[in-house]
Scaffold this motif. Structure first.
Motif, mmCIF file in Angstrom:
data_model
loop_
_atom_site.group_PDB
_atom_site.id
_atom_site.type_symbol
_atom_site.label_atom_id
_atom_site.label_comp_id
_atom_site.label_asym_id
_atom_site.label_seq_id
_atom_site.Cartn_x
_atom_site.Cartn_y
_atom_site.Cartn_z
ATOM 1 N N ARG A 2 0.842 -1.214 0.000
ATOM 2 C CA ARG A 2 0.000 0.000 0.000
ATOM 3 C C ARG A 2 0.865 1.247 0.000
ATOM 4 N NH1 ARG A 2 -4.375 0.117 4.561
ATOM 5 N NH2 ARG A 2 -4.205 2.281 3.948
ATOM 6 N N PHE A 3 1.944 1.231 0.779
ATOM 7 C CA PHE A 3 2.840 2.386 0.832
ATOM 8 C C PHE A 3 3.539 2.595 -0.507
ATOM 9 C CE2 PHE A 3 7.118 4.093 1.350
ATOM 10 C CZ PHE A 3 6.828 5.334 1.905
ATOM 11 N N ASP A 4 4.215 1.561 -1.003
ATOM 12 C CA ASP A 4 5.013 1.726 -2.219
ATOM 13 C C ASP A 4 4.153 1.965 -3.455
ATOM 14 O OD1 ASP A 4 7.886 1.198 -1.249
ATOM 15 O OD2 ASP A 4 6.739 -0.427 -0.373
ATOM 16 N N GLU A 5 3.031 1.268 -3.558
ATOM 17 C CA GLU A 5 2.126 1.514 -4.678
ATOM 18 C C GLU A 5 1.546 2.922 -4.584
ATOM 19 O OE1 GLU A 5 -1.576 -0.625 -7.054
ATOM 20 O OE2 GLU A 5 -1.118 -1.279 -5.012
ATOM 21 N N GLY A 6 1.224 3.359 -3.373
ATOM 22 C CA GLY A 6 0.724 4.721 -3.174
ATOM 23 C C GLY A 6 1.743 5.767 -3.590
ATOM 24 N N CYS A 7 3.005 5.542 -3.238
ATOM 25 C CA CYS A 7 4.076 6.458 -3.647
ATOM 26 C C CYS A 7 4.190 6.497 -5.164
ATOM 27 C CB CYS A 7 5.407 6.027 -3.047
ATOM 28 S SG CYS A 7 5.562 6.291 -1.269
ATOM 29 N N LEU A 8 4.187 5.326 -5.778
ATOM 30 C CA LEU A 8 4.343 5.250 -7.227
ATOM 31 C C LEU A 8 3.201 5.975 -7.942
ATOM 32 C CD1 LEU A 8 6.161 4.171 -9.452
ATOM 33 C CD2 LEU A 8 4.848 2.041 -9.390
ATOM 34 N N LYS A 9 1.979 5.726 -7.509
ATOM 35 C CA LYS A 9 0.838 6.409 -8.131
ATOM 36 C C LYS A 9 0.898 7.913 -7.905
ATOM 37 C CE LYS A 9 -2.412 2.572 -8.207
ATOM 38 N NZ LYS A 9 -3.644 1.995 -7.640
ATOM 39 N N ALA A 10 1.286 8.331 -6.706
ATOM 40 C CA ALA A 10 1.344 9.760 -6.384
ATOM 41 C C ALA A 10 2.390 10.481 -7.227
ATOM 42 C CB ALA A 10 1.635 9.955 -4.893
ATOM 43 N N VAL A 11 3.559 9.894 -7.374
ATOM 44 C CA VAL A 11 4.604 10.562 -8.136
ATOM 45 C C VAL A 11 4.288 10.547 -9.636
ATOM 46 C CG1 VAL A 11 6.266 8.661 -8.425
ATOM 47 C CG2 VAL A 11 7.092 10.979 -8.081
ATOM 48 N N PHE A 12 3.618 9.510 -10.106
ATOM 49 C CA PHE A 12 3.138 9.526 -11.496
ATOM 50 C C PHE A 12 2.150 10.672 -11.702
ATOM 51 C CE2 PHE A 12 5.239 5.648 -12.494
ATOM 52 C CZ PHE A 12 5.088 5.396 -13.857
ATOM 53 N N ARG A 13 1.254 10.886 -10.725
ATOM 54 C CA ARG A 13 0.280 11.992 -10.822
ATOM 55 C C ARG A 13 0.984 13.344 -10.828
ATOM 56 N NH1 ARG A 13 -2.829 8.842 -7.449
ATOM 57 N NH2 ARG A 13 -2.073 9.929 -5.599
#
Length: 164
Positions: A91-102
């Protein structure tokens, strides 16, 4: 059994999920570590919270000359192409990845994530906790440099080979 995957770990500069300041990736093919990648990243937003720096030891001086996320991801994307991603507390790493893509207005390719934290809770109910270093030790891996993104990705890859 999952035999081909990429374990990934991010460290963040502050409590914004987009503030990734380092990334570690370990590519596993046919159950064996095939490649690894590590990079510092200039975070967005570009400031460091004391608590985050205390955890991973990085500060602004470490990443002032680092590349921004899109440049780093250009190197990572071909390494992980077609592979599921594995993270401890995905949840943390996927959340980071999605956030930085945004933040960088990049098209997110809907990566499939597997979570070694959730898997370890099923496989090792008897452990006192399911922190990365505890689970890694249970799987026979001694995590020496916890909260270094590449070291954590290596530990995650080791765990995933054992229980996923």
């Amino acid at each position: 059994m999952l035999s081909d995957f990429a374990a990934i770990d991010f460290e963040t500069a502050n409590f914004e999920p987009s503030s990734v300041c380092s990334v570690g990736v370990v590519v596993v093919r046919r159950g064996e570590i095939a490649e690894s990648f590590y990079s510092l990243i200039q975070p967005e937003p570009n400031y460091y919270s004391y608590r985050c720096s205390q955890v991973h030891g990085l500060c602004r001086e470490d990443t002032d000359e680092a590349s921004v996320f899109p440049k780093v991801w250009e190197q990572i994307a071909p390494l992980i192409s077609g592979l599921p991603l594995v993270a401890h507390n995905s949840r943390f790493d996927e959340g980071c990845l999605k956030a930085v893509f945004r933040v960088y207005q990049m098209d997110y390719p809907d990566y499939v994530f597997y979570d070694t934290l959730a898997a370890s809770r099923r496989a090792f109910r008897y452990l006192p906790n399911h922190q990365l270093h505890t689970v890694a030790a249970e799987c026979g891996y001694q995590l020496e440099n916890h909260h270094h993104a590449l070291a954590d990705a290596e530990a995650c890859a080791w765990i995933a080979r054992e229980i996923l």
